[in-house]
Each structure stands twice: as structure tokens, then as C-alpha cells.
Design an enzyme around this catalytic site. Structure first.
Site, short mmCIF file in Angstrom:
data_model
loop_
_atom_site.label_atom_id
_atom_site.label_comp_id
_atom_site.label_asym_id
_atom_site.label_seq_id
_atom_site.Cartn_x
_atom_site.Cartn_y
_atom_site.Cartn_z
N GLU A 158 0.67 -1.26 0.06
CA GLU A 158 -0.13 -0.05 -0.22
C GLU A 158 1.02 1.64 -0.50
O GLU A 158 1.71 1.62 0.40
CB GLU A 158 -0.80 -0.10 1.32
CG GLU A 158 -1.72 1.45 1.52
CD GLU A 158 -3.20 1.42 2.17
OE1 GLU A 158 -2.70 0.56 3.50
OE2 GLU A 158 -4.10 2.15 2.19
N GLU A 187 -2.14 -3.52 6.81
CA GLU A 187 -3.07 -4.53 7.65
C GLU A 187 -3.41 -5.33 6.35
O GLU A 187 -4.46 -6.35 6.15
CB GLU A 187 -4.83 -4.47 7.63
CG GLU A 187 -5.78 -3.67 5.92
CD GLU A 187 -4.61 -1.91 5.62
OE1 GLU A 187 -3.10 -0.96 6.77
OE2 GLU A 187 -5.49 -0.96 5.28
N ASN A 188 -1.98 -6.29 5.74
CA ASN A 188 -2.50 -7.35 4.53
C ASN A 188 -3.30 -8.33 5.42
O ASN A 188 -2.63 -8.90 6.04
CB ASN A 188 -1.30 -8.08 4.03
CG ASN A 188 0.06 -6.72 4.29
OD1 ASN A 188 0.25 -6.31 3.70
ND2 ASN A 188 0.81 -7.01 4.79
N HIS A 191 -6.10 -1.74 15.50
CA HIS A 191 -6.22 -0.71 14.14
C HIS A 191 -6.53 -1.68 13.69
O HIS A 191 -7.39 -1.62 11.68
CB HIS A 191 -5.54 0.14 14.07
CG HIS A 191 -5.57 1.35 13.15
ND1 HIS A 191 -6.29 2.06 12.54
CD2 HIS A 191 -5.10 0.63 11.59
CE1 HIS A 191 -6.40 2.83 11.61
NE2 HIS A 191 -5.71 1.71 10.22
N GLU A 192 -5.10 -1.98 12.98
CA GLU A 192 -4.77 -3.63 12.00
C GLU A 192 -5.54 -4.56 11.50
O GLU A 192 -6.45 -5.02 10.26
CB GLU A 192 -3.87 -3.95 11.65
CG GLU A 192 -2.27 -2.97 12.09
CD GLU A 192 -2.36 -1.57 10.90
OE1 GLU A 192 -3.35 -1.75 9.81
OE2 GLU A 192 -1.88 -0.93 11.44
N HIS A 244 -9.43 -3.31 9.64
CA HIS A 244 -9.39 -3.03 8.89
C HIS A 244 -9.87 -4.59 8.20
O HIS A 244 -10.04 -4.04 6.89
CB HIS A 244 -7.66 -3.23 8.92
CG HIS A 244 -7.59 -2.00 8.03
ND1 HIS A 244 -8.55 -0.40 7.44
CD2 HIS A 244 -6.21 -1.18 8.51
CE1 HIS A 244 -8.28 0.43 7.93
NE2 HIS A 244 -6.37 0.95 7.96
#
Ligand code: B3K
Ligand code: ZN
Length: 870
Positions: free
Chosen positions: A122, A265-266, A298-299, A302
Site C-alpha cells: 500500500e 493490514e495485509n 487498528h490493523e 481493517h
């Protein structure tokens, strides 16, 4: 490279898409071969040219349905395929590229971090791996096969499920991964390396077992527990509060040392900056623990807001980021104190985001024009984006908001969506009209609310006259009226909240400000009230109401709302600073209001009622926080006055501060809300006490007896800021103990960079040759250089321009090695408009020097161009 800007209005659906991709990696740090076999589908039957994004690699070959293919043109940014001779709408392309992860210092695409290899895609890093339709609205199913040296890279990871593996000759091995969920290329990830692995599992509410795997550098297993604990807590919270359950059978997190930002966040394979994973009491502070919890959350969040529902195009970034920040803020607020979390988020917004709005980089949370997408992972998109979501939450209430979330996800699951899709779902699910509210997405700048009031003693009537105005920003001259939720409370002189009544009816405490000027009236108000305005910071705006000191002290002491109490103290500090800054500029002696000291003493005396709030109220705003309240900033003056205020409070309240300091005794280190609060208060007392006669003795002792990093660092900070005798010894002791640990040394570098000493720039320059420093590691760079330029404003803005020249030299070097980090560090330099003429000239000169170099990255170019044209 002077590439062109892209505009939101030019969005077009893709002519082609990819449904499936198979990626084969023959991994080697010095020569990796990537074979990408993709199934393409023509969506626009008229289209005969296929444009693929790709750059920064050695391209080897391309095959069309298995045959060599040569009808293409290559340029610096991609490949244009001529398909006029091909009639089929479905075809397969096989593309071979060669990469050198070891020399990829940009930390985008495939790169080497320490002894391992990892990816960061990203926003547009996948195009550094292969030619592809590298845009978020192309969703494909990925299969990945990785082959590598087994002893060097025993772990070979990618997204989804591990479906096969095998051994090869020469101690090589391979692993194959398959991700069942179609995803955009920016969520692709690969990691190879040798790690210590912490395993755990989570049972979802529907009873599915999810394997949890946390990979850290060898030897760091004793710092992995907190991150794992935070992950399980996040998974549970998302089920309980949002009804969202994890979807794959495995969730992996890998901590790496070289990383441009916080984490990524893959799908199923998060890659984290080790700073947001590793913690034990000896190496991490309480704040570190809390940020790890929040970033892990947070991740994880996602997975639904970002991955399952992704963005149609990068202009929509706030769709996933604003929403996910809102979700992680709620997670932290539900876990700890809501008021404390709110206060900390508001501090960040009022300083960093307001400053961005006032800068050449001003943009709406949904930008209209972008040259380098990485430049738009900003305070505005993230933090103001979260405020916009929070305002919708305020307007709709939790029930309406959750109904909106449900509808949004049901309508967009598996798709690439827009901000409009989100707002529309919120609107339809709740019945609340958000027509005017939508302007928050397209309008940049910080709105200003001016409020005046009047009270009619006879009629017992109280009126608030509210007017709104958004000043022009660098990107947008004309501003429209916004829909601003204004939360208020009215207190009587004894601090009792008054019922809000209009014509006999109780009215909501959230006023809907929608016009340029509006009048709100309240009846049956028995005495002239003290208004608490913009409670909980109900909208990201600046407030202008002419509070008297007395009114603020009433709010500080008696308001029911904790945020209001804290905010009252902020205004008192600001008034005090402003008054003394005038005295300073007129070369008059300083003064400190006795009433404010008495109020502070009152707060301190009642600390047991609310320990965390006491700490926050007592904490003097940083120079950067004060600076943001001025149009033109005087960095020297702010430093001098703030320093006076700090010393004055310390001297006046020393007995009481010492009492509280001594009352708080914690033997064992435990990470829980109560203990964090107590350490926080004790340490804020220490910061003041450092400026008193007993400072040196106390700080020295505090350091010696510390059994955790929070206390050690607090002592070290006090010694540095108050320039105590013990300072050099303590700094040396810390260095000897931790010189082998980059993450811990970052704290030491940051402290050195924020020294008040006049020769701090020399010290910083010296430290760039310190054995623990590494120019190519963004964490080290941010700790030393970033802290100096952002957290030591007086030194950075020295009137001889030395700070600017230093930063320019760093940027010249970084432009080649890591443009993304360079573009972050240039920020204080492009904000010259906030300083006096002499500083402005010097800052512009520095920017012009950068502008002249030949291979200026587009990351830096975009910002410099905006600044010089503003
Ligand atoms: N989505 C990533 C940020 C990517 C930044 C690219 N320059 C982390 C996050 O916001 O969760
Ligand atoms: Zn995010």
C-alpha cells in the site's frame, strides 16, 4: 520525475480486470525472480490497449496465453500492451520480473529488513514487484508459491491458508499459499525469514478456531505476549461491539525493524513495525503498551473496514482509515478511560491536524487531487476522517450508527466502495438527513465557531448566538456552511448542570449548527449560567467564546464532564501564555495568576477523585500545542514563557507536588488502568519537581529505583529538560545498558534531540554517527531527526537558519534512499507561512535548494511545489 497529478473527478471503471493471479517467487536478497500468471478479463469490449503499472525492476519477459508477446511499449511507469490482434475477452498473461530486495531502501515493494525479506504494497508498491492493474478496484484471488534457502529463510509466509510445501535440493524449500478472498494488490504480502514464533488461538463467537501466529526476531519472544493479548482482545471486542467476526482460519503478524510507518493490514498477514509489537516492562513504557494495543486493534479492525470492504480508488482512503481509526479509538475507550482517550485524541487533532489544515498541504478528508498517494496518509484523512465518522455517530446515536454499519457492510462486502456508499448507508439505516453533512468530505480547513451569549434576568432566558466560518485554505478559497453538531451544557455558579429547556420542552444537548448565524434559546434558567461549549469536542472546529478566568475556573472545578474540566484548564494555560508572551515581547517582567495556581492546587488536592484526569490537567501543553493557537508563531518566545510557567508552577506548588509524589508507592510493575494512572501522576509531579532545589536528588533516586521503562524514562526526561547535574551520568548509564537495542535507543535519541541546550544541533549531528544509529532505519531517523525538527521548535527554528540547513542536508540524502520518509520529514519546512519574514526567507531558500536537484522524487516535488506556489 515530474509526473502528473490525478483528480478524483477523473475516476473511470477499469477496462480490464484480473480474476486470479498465481505468483511464483524464487527468493534471494540479491536476485529474486518473480513469475506472475494472471487471468485477465476484458470488461470494456471496445478496449484494445491494456495499460499495466510497474516500475523499479528488471523486466524479463511477457507471454500472452503461453506465447511470447512483443506488442507492447515500456516506459518508466508501466507497460502498454496492444491487444488489437487479440479478440478473446479472457486471456492469461505471464510476466517475469527480477528484483533486488537487498538494495531496496525505499521499503516499498519487496525489500530486505534485517535478515528477513518482506513486502509493503500500500498504496502503490505492488507495481514494484510485477506489472499489474495496481489499483484497489481490481480484486483478484491470489495463489503464491515461495522458494528459498531453508536455513536462511525457514519461514515463508503469504496471505491466506498454507496449502502445500516441500523440500528441494541444496537445502531449498517451498511453500504455497492460497487466499480464498479476492483482494486488491495493495493487500498482498510476503514475508521470509527466521523468527521466534508465539502461537495461540481464538474461538470466534460462531465457534470457529482461528490459529494466531506472531513472528518476532529471534530472542524477542519475551516481548511478544502483550501484542498477542491485544490481538485476542481486539477480536473479541469487534464481535461484541460491531458484531464482526474473523473470516480466515489463520491470522499472522510479523514484526520487522525496517518499516516506513506503523503497520500494514495485509489480509491474514499483518506486517508491523516492531515498535508496535515488542514490549516488556524493561523496554516499553506505559504509553508504548497502550499504542501497541491500539495499533494491533487498528490493523485487525481493517479486516472488515478495509479488506472485506475496500476502497474503489485512493481518493476514498478515509473510507477505510477514518472509519478504522474511529473503531480503534472506540476500542481503547471501551478498554480504558473514555475521557482520557478522548483528550489525547483531541490534543493530536488540535495540534497536528489543525496545523495541516493551515499548511500548503491542506486537503479535504477525501482529497480531490493527488500526485503521490503516499503523501495522503495524513492527519486529515486519518484523524479528521475519524472525527467525521464520530460526528455521524453523535448525530445518529449508537443504535442508528450500528444499523448503518450493518447496511454498509451488507451492501459492500467483497466490493470496492466509496465514501458516498458509507454515508448513504448511514442515512438510509437511520433516517437522519446527511445532505449538508456530506460537505465535511469535500471541504478542507478548520471551521471557526464564534459564540456570544446573553442572559435576561427577568425572563430567565439564556441565548447563544452561534456563527460559523471556515477560513480559506491553500487548496480551496470558497467555503460553504457545514452541519456542525455542537454539544453544550449550562452550569450554574455552583457547578450544577441546568436542564436545557425551550418553551417547556427538554431539548437535546447537541445543537445542530447549520447556518452562517444561528440563535439558540433556553428558558427557565434561574441564574446566569456558565456555558460549557463544544463538550467532548463534538466537532473538529476552533471555538471562540470570550471566557473569563472565573468562568473557566468554575468549569475546571465543577463541570461533570471530564473533558470540559480538562479543556477549561487548556484555555487557562493558553490565556496565561498569551499574556506573558506579550510581556516578553515588550520586555516586561512575567506574571502568573494566583487564581490559576490556587485552582491547580485544588485539582491536585482532589487527585484521588480522578487520577488520570488530574495528570492531564496538570500537564503543561507542549510548545507545539501552544504554537497552534497562534497565526504567527514565535518559537523562542513560546519556549521562554512556557519555561517560566513550568518553573513558576513548580516553585509555587512544590510541597503539594512532593506530597503526592511521596504518597504514590508502587512496588511491582503491573500494566492496568489504575497503576498506569498512578505512575502517570507521580511522573508528572516529578517533571515539575525537577525544577526545584531537590530536583537533582529526587530524579537521580527515581532513576536508580526504577524497575520499569516508564519510570526510568521519566527520570531521564526530567534530568534532560531541567538540565540537572545527574543528567550526563544517567544518559550514559542508559546508553551502556541499551546500546544494542535499537527500539530502546530511539527513546534516548529522541531525548537527546529535544534537549534545551543551545548546542543541541551539534549533539544531534554527532549522534548521527553513533553506532546505534542507522540512517536507513526510519525508526532511528524519526527518533533523532524527527524529534529535533518537530519537538524542539526553538532549536529547529534558530534564527541563523542552521536547523533548516541541517534538515535540507538530511532530505537531500533521503530523497534517493527513502522518498516516503523524506516527504514526512519535510513537513515543518513547508509550513514557513506561520513564521516571521526572516525565518520565512530562510525556509524558502532551503526549499529552493531542494527544488533544484535533478532526480527530485515526486513525493518531495508535490510538497515543495505546493509550498512555493502558496
Ligand atoms: N494502511 C496502512 C498504511 C499504509 C501507508 C502507505 N504509505 C496502515 C494503516 O493505516 O493501518
Ligand atoms: Zn489504517
Amino acid at each position: 520525475m515530474q509526473s502528473k497529478a490525478k483528480y478524483r473527478k477523473d475516476y473511470k471503471t477499469p477496462d480490464f480486470t484480473v480474476t486470479d493471479i498465481f505468483l511464483d517467487f524464487q527468493l534471494d536478497p540479491n536476485h529474486t525472480v518473480v513469475t506472475a500468471i494472471s487471468k485477465f478479463q476484458r470488461l470494456n469490449h471496445e478496449s484494445t490497449t491494456l495499460r499495466l503499472d510497474g516500475h523499479s525492476f528488471q523486466f524479463a519477459s511477457i507471454k500472452f496465453n503461453g506465447e511470447d508477446f512483443t506488442a507492447y511499449k515500456q516506459d518508466g511507469e508501466g507497460l502498454t500492451l496492444d491487444l488489437s490482434a487479440q479478440s478473446a475477452d479472457q486471456f492469461e498473461l505471464e510476466i517475469v520480473t527480477n528484483l533486488v530486495p537487498a538494495t531496496n531502501t525505499t521499503l516499498q515493494g519487496l525489500y530486505q529488513s534485517g535478515e528477513g525479506i518482506c513486502t509493503q504494497c500500500e498504496a502503490e508498491g505492488f507495481r514494484q514487484i510485477t506489472y499489474f492493474l495496481d489499483r484497489p478496484d481490481v480484486l483478484a484471488r491470489y495463489s503464491v508459491r515461495i522458494t528459498a534457502d531453508k536455513s536462511r529463510y525457514p519461514f515463508l509466509l503469504s496471505n491466506g491458508n498454507r496449502i502445500a510445501s516441500g523440500e528441494l535440493d541444496n537445502d531449498y524449500h517451498w511453500v504455497e499459499w492460497q487466499d480464498p478472498f479476492p483482494k486488491p494488490s495493495y493487500l498482498f504480502a510476503l514475508v521470509a525469514g527466521d523468527f521466534d514464533l508465539l502461537k495461540d488461538s481464538f474461538t470466534t463467537k460462531s465457534g470457529r478456531q482461528v490459529a494466531l501466529e506472531l513472528y518476532v526476531d529471534r530472542g524477542n519472544l519475551d516481548r511478544a505476549d502483550w501484542a498477542m493479548h491485544s490481538l485476542k482482545k481486539s477480536m473479541k471486542w469487534d464481535e461484541e461491539r460491531f458484531g464482526l467476526e474473523y473470516d480466515l482460519d489463520i491470522y499472522m503478524i510479523v514484526a520487522v525493524d525496517f518499516f516506513n510507518m506503523g503497520a500494514m493490514e495485509n489480509k491474514g498477514l499483518n506486517v508491523f513495525n516492531s515498535k508496535f509489537v515488542l514490549a516488556n516492562p524493561q523496554t516499553a513504557t506505559d504509553d508504548d503498551y497502550l499504542s501497541i494495543e491500539s495499533v494491533i486493534g487498528h490493523e485487525y479492525f481493517h479486516n472488515w473496514t478495509g479488506n472485506r470492504v475496500t476502497c474503489r480508488d485512493w481518493f476514498q482512503l478515509s473510507l477505510k482509515e477514518g472509519l478504522t481509526v474511529f473503531r480503534d479509538q472506540e476500542f481503547s475507550s471501551d478498554s480504558g478511560s473514555r475521557a482520557v482517550n478522548r483528550i489525547n485524541n483531541v490534543k493530536l487533532l488540535r495540534t497536528a491536524q489543525f496545523a495541516e489544515d493551515a499548511s500548503p498541504m491542506a486537503h479535504p478528508i477525501r482529497p480531490e487531487k493527488v500526485m503521490e498517494m503516499n503523501n495522503f496518509y495524513t492527519m486529515t484523512v486519518y484523524e479528521k476522517g475519524a472525527e467525521v465518522i464520530r460526528m455521524m455517530h453523535t448525530l445518529l446515536g449508537e443504535k442508528g450508527f450500528q444499523a448503518g454499519m450493518k447496511l454498509y457492510i451488507a451492501e459492500n462486502d467483497g466490493k470496492a466502495a466509496t465514501c458516498e456508499n458509507f454515508v448513504s448507508a448511514m442515512e438510509r439505516a437511520s433516517g437522519v438527513d446527511l445532505t449538508q453533512f456530506r460537505r465535511w468530505y469535500s471541504q478542507s480547513g478548520t471551521p471557526e465557531l464564534s459564540i456570544s451569549d446573553s442572559y435576561d434576568e427577568k425572563m430567565h432566558r439564556y441565548q447563544l448566538m452561534v456563527s460559523q466560518m471556515t477560513p480559506p485554505t491553500a487548496d480551496q478559497m470558497d467555503k460553504a456552511n457545514l452541519h456542525i453538531p455542537l454539544k453544550i451544557a449550562l452550569y450554574d455558579q455552583n457547578g450544577m448542570p441546568q436542564m436545557l429547556v425551550n418553551n417547556g420542552e427538554v431539548v437535546n444537548d447537541v445543537l445542530n449548527v447549520t447556518q452562517r448565524e444561528q440563535l439558540f434559546e433556553f428558558h427557565d434558567i434561574k441564574t446566569r449560567p456558565v456555558p460549557a461549549l463544544l463538550c467532548d469536542f463534538s466537532a473538529p472546529v476552533k471555538l471562540d467564546y470570550d471566557y473569563t478566568t472565573e468562568q473557566l475556573i468554575t468549569l475546571l472545578k465543577y463541570a461533570k464532564n471530564e473533558f470540559v474540566r480538562w479543556d477549561a484548564m487548556q484555555m487557562l494555560f493558553s490565556q496565561e501564555l498569551r499574556r506573558n508572551l506579550n510581556l516578553y515581547q515588550e520586555e516586561q517582567p512575567f506574571e502568573f495568576s494566583q487564581e490559576i495556581l490556587t485552582a491547580l492546587a485544588y485539582v491536585l488536592a482532589h487527585y484521588q477523585q480522578n487520577i488520570e484526569l488530574t495528570t492531564l490537567i496538570l500537564t503543561l501543553p507542549k510548545e507545539t500545542e501552544f504554537a497552534e493557537t497562534f497565526k504567527i508563531i514565535d518559537p523562542e518566545g513560546i519556549f521562554v514563557v512556557r519555561d517560566f510557567m513550568q518553573r513558576h508552577i513548580a516553585a509555587s506548588l512544590k510541597e503539594q507536588l512532593l506530597d503526592v509524589y511521596n504518597q504514590i508507592r508502587l512496588t511491582e510493575y503491573r500494566i492496568n488502568t489504575q497503576d498506569i494512572a498512578l505512575r502517570g501522576l507521580r511522573n508528572v509531579c516529578l517533571q515539575y519537581l525537577a525544577f526545584t532545589e531537590t530536583g537533582n536528588m529526587l530524579v537521580n533516586k527515581h532513576y536508580l529505583y526504577a524497575n520499569n521503562m516508564t519510570d526510568s524514562l521519566s527520570a531521564l526526561n526530567a534530568a534532560v529538560k531541567a538540565q540537572l547535574m545527574c543528567r550526563d551520568n544517567l544518559l550514559r548509564d542508559f546508553e551502556e545498558k541499551w546500546h544494542q537495542d535499537g527500539l530502546v535507543m530511539d527513546k534516548w535519541f529522541a531525548l537527546q534531540a529535544t534537549r534545551p541546550d543551545p548546542n543541541v544541533l551539534d549533539i544531534v549531528q554527532q549522534l548521527m554517527t553513533h553506532p546505534s544509529f542507522n540512517f536507513n532505519n526510519p525508526n532511528r531517523l524519526r527518533a533523532l531527526v524527527g524529534s529535533f525538527i518537530n519537538q524542539n521548535p526553538r532549536a529547529f527554528h534558530t534564527i541563523d537558519g542552521s536547523g533548516y540547513r541541517f534538515l535540507t542536508d538530511v532530505l537531500l540524502k533521503l530523497n534517493d534512499s527513502n522518498p516516503q520518509v523524506a516527504a514526512r520529514l519535510i513537513e515543518p519546512l513547508i509550513r514557513f507561512g506561520r513564521y516571521d519574514g526572516q525565518r520565512q526567507t530562510l525556509m524558502k531558500r532551503a526549499l529552493e535548494r531542494l527544488n533544484e536537484i535533478e532526480n527530485l522524487s515526486k513525493d518531495l516535488f508535490e510538497k515543495i511545489e505546493k509550498a512555493l506556489n502558496s
